[in-house]
Design an enzyme around this catalytic site. Structure first.
Site, PDB file in Angstrom:
ATOM      1  N   GLY A 159       0.802  -1.124  -0.206  1.00  0.00           N
ATOM      2  CA  GLY A 159      -0.375   0.024   0.007  1.00  0.00           C
ATOM      3  C   GLY A 159       0.998   1.013  -0.179  1.00  0.00           C
ATOM      4  O   GLY A 159       1.910   1.236  -0.063  1.00  0.00           O
ATOM      5  N   SER A 160       0.393   2.542   0.177  1.00  0.00           N
ATOM      6  CA  SER A 160       1.185   3.858  -0.361  1.00  0.00           C
ATOM      7  C   SER A 160       0.533   5.122   0.363  1.00  0.00           C
ATOM      8  O   SER A 160      -1.636   4.204  -0.098  1.00  0.00           O
ATOM      9  CB  SER A 160       1.782   3.890  -0.867  1.00  0.00           C
ATOM     10  OG  SER A 160       0.125   4.043  -2.193  1.00  0.00           O
ATOM     11  N   GLY A 161       0.263   5.916   0.438  1.00  0.00           N
ATOM     12  CA  GLY A 161      -0.445   7.002   1.298  1.00  0.00           C
ATOM     13  C   GLY A 161      -0.711   7.590   1.931  1.00  0.00           C
ATOM     14  O   GLY A 161      -1.619   7.191   2.743  1.00  0.00           O
ATOM     15  N   SER A 162      -0.142   5.800   3.300  1.00  0.00           N
ATOM     16  CA  SER A 162      -0.634   5.955   4.628  1.00  0.00           C
ATOM     17  C   SER A 162      -2.170   5.671   4.863  1.00  0.00           C
ATOM     18  O   SER A 162      -2.760   5.487   5.608  1.00  0.00           O
ATOM     19  CB  SER A 162      -0.960   7.756   5.227  1.00  0.00           C
ATOM     20  OG  SER A 162       0.241   8.086   4.846  1.00  0.00           O
ATOM     21  N   GLY A 164      -4.135   3.040   5.528  1.00  0.00           N
ATOM     22  CA  GLY A 164      -4.783   1.976   5.885  1.00  0.00           C
ATOM     23  C   GLY A 164      -3.615   1.774   7.545  1.00  0.00           C
ATOM     24  O   GLY A 164      -4.028   0.683   7.853  1.00  0.00           O
ATOM     25  N   ARG A 287      10.545   4.967  -5.997  1.00  0.00           N
ATOM     26  CA  ARG A 287      10.530   6.266  -6.952  1.00  0.00           C
ATOM     27  C   ARG A 287      10.424   7.416  -6.279  1.00  0.00           C
ATOM     28  O   ARG A 287      10.897   7.178  -5.345  1.00  0.00           O
ATOM     29  CB  ARG A 287       8.907   6.268  -7.261  1.00  0.00           C
ATOM     30  CG  ARG A 287       8.025   5.789  -5.387  1.00  0.00           C
ATOM     31  CD  ARG A 287       6.654   5.923  -6.157  1.00  0.00           C
ATOM     32  NE  ARG A 287       5.806   6.023  -4.272  1.00  0.00           N
ATOM     33  CZ  ARG A 287       6.084   6.754  -3.108  1.00  0.00           C
ATOM     34  NH1 ARG A 287       6.426   7.671  -3.899  1.00  0.00           N
ATOM     35  NH2 ARG A 287       5.012   6.673  -2.572  1.00  0.00           N
TER      36      ARG A 287
END
Length: 424
Positions: A159-162, A164, A287
């Site tokens: 996942g990404s972007g905080s 969960g 990235r």
């Protein structure tokens, strides 16, 4: 798409709240013609606004991606392939490699994106990471938290972007949040998948990110996050207000992490907490940073990391901005407009005023009229962004906060109009 002598540069999907638009602009500045490979071009409003060419296909099918890119290459030529989306960087690298174009190691990127495999590799090479366990059910999550010791942080393995990510202070919170995570596990296409969750020790200390390119440290960034139990990033300060020794220590830790993971080609974004015992790596992202950090890096230092990524993937000369940056303002800050309520966006106001405020170089909304805003405690809660410069950290931060406060996101009932909070 009509014929042209200009070579294509392919982007495999795009991020939605950061620098996707910047990538296309930099490709054009390099004399290339950007084309977005996507399942749904409507997800990216800038595509229409900037007249970016698109090819719609199943971007989760690597063979289909390679076939589309081969068609571009057989036409007027294909200079390179990359992605500004966390979910597609590995396949962009794999597609590029299949076509003989410059690329990072796609398999190393894929392993890095699996947080349990990443942690295992880092620990095996002596890179400091939190105590952790990957689990597959609620009961195992509770047992792991008991073993690690509360408080713990639970997060999806991928996942990404905080999304969960949550601090759990006791067994009850751990069990409750584990049930949420295991109950909503989906892949990038929204299909239900077996979930794996990382249970890790909470690390006290300020958070930073180290931005690197080809194994060199470009800058260290100070992060601002929402109050616990969530970790939504609300702003960044560039460069971090640290002494030279502390910055070097963080940079060395990031480089050791990249080496352990078999990375170091092109851009990477490494998140680190500086604990009382020293730096602890929270996550390595193979990235370029999101969250408008590259825009702020360029404003502060003159180094254009977006252009560097394009040049690297296209096999062009190393851009001067990486090794010999142009003069920058010295300091820059990013502040986000954070959703305070839910509802459908009725109007976006104050963008022009924010853009004209002192020191502001970028003021953009990420919420468009008609969008349904929901509080997710992730990057999706960020509805607008301001990047401002200053002679020091405090001035840049104040300018960004004040300008963000000028942006209004008006929501239809039952939500009330909200104003940017400048990340506070």
């Amino acid at each position: 798409m009509n014929g042209t002598a200009v070579r294509w540069f392919a982007f495999l999907e795009s991020n939605t709240t950061g620098t996707g638009r910047e990538f296309c602009a930099r490709a054009r500045a390099r004399g290339l013609r950007p084309v977005l490979l996507t399942r749904d071009a409507a997800r990216y409003p800038y595509v229409t606004e900037d007249a970016v060419d698109t090819l719609e296909l199943d971007t989760s099918d690597l063979d289909a991606v390679v076939s589309a890119c081969r068609g571009l290459a057989e036409g007027t030529g294909l200079a390179g392939i990359t992605s500004s989306s966390e979910y597609f960087v590995a396949d962009a690298a794999r597609a590029a490699a299949r076509l003989g174009l410059p690329a990072a190691d796609g398999d190393a990127i894929a392993r890095c994106r699996s947080k349990d495999l990443q942690r295992a590799a880092l620990a095996a090479h002596g890179v400091p990471v939190p105590a952790w366990t990957a689990v597959s059910d609620v009961a195992a999550a509770v047992r792991a938290a008991d073993a690690v010791g509360h408080p713990v942080v639970l997060k999806p393995v991928s996942g990404s972007g905080s999304s969960g990510v949550r601090l759990c202070r006791d067994r009850a919170e751990t069990e409750e949040w584990a049930r949420v995570l295991f109950g909503r596990a989906t892949d990038e296409r929204g299909n239900a998948v077996p979930a794996r969750v990382l249970v890790e020790a909470a690390v006290d200390g300020p958070e930073f990110s180290v931005e690197t390119f080809d194994g060199d440290v470009v800058t260290v960034v100070a992060k601002h996050t929402a109050p616990a139990p969530h970790f939504v990033e609300t702003g960044h300060d560039i460069p971090a207000p640290l002494d030279a020794g502390a910055s070097a220590e963080l940079g060395d830790t990031a480089l050791a992490a990249l080496k352990a993971l078999g990375l170091g080609w092109g851009a990477a974004h490494t998140e680190i907490r500086r604990s009382a015992d020293g730096p602890v790596v929270i996550e390595v992202n193979p990235r370029l940073a999101g969250g408008m950090i590259p825009v702020a890096v360029r404003a502060a230092t003159g180094t254009d990391l977006v252009d560097a990524v394009i040049a690297r993937a296209a096999g062009l000369d190393t851009p001067p901005g990486v090794s010999v940056p142009e003069a920058g303002a010295g300091h820059a800050a990013v502040r986000f407009v954070i959703a305070a309520g839910e509802g459908r966006v009725k109007a976006v106001t104050g963008i022009r005023e924010a853009g004209a405020a002192p020191g502001v170089v970028v003021a953009v909304p990420t919420a468009v009229v008609g969008r349904q805003v929901r509080i997710t405690h992730s990057f999706q809660d960020r509805l607008g962004c301001v990047v401002a410069t200053g002679s020091g950290t405090a001035q840049a931060a104040t300018r960004a906060e004040q300008a963000a406060g000028l942006i209004g996101i008006e929501l239809e009932e039952p939500a009330t109009p909200e104003k940017g909070n400048g990340g506070r």
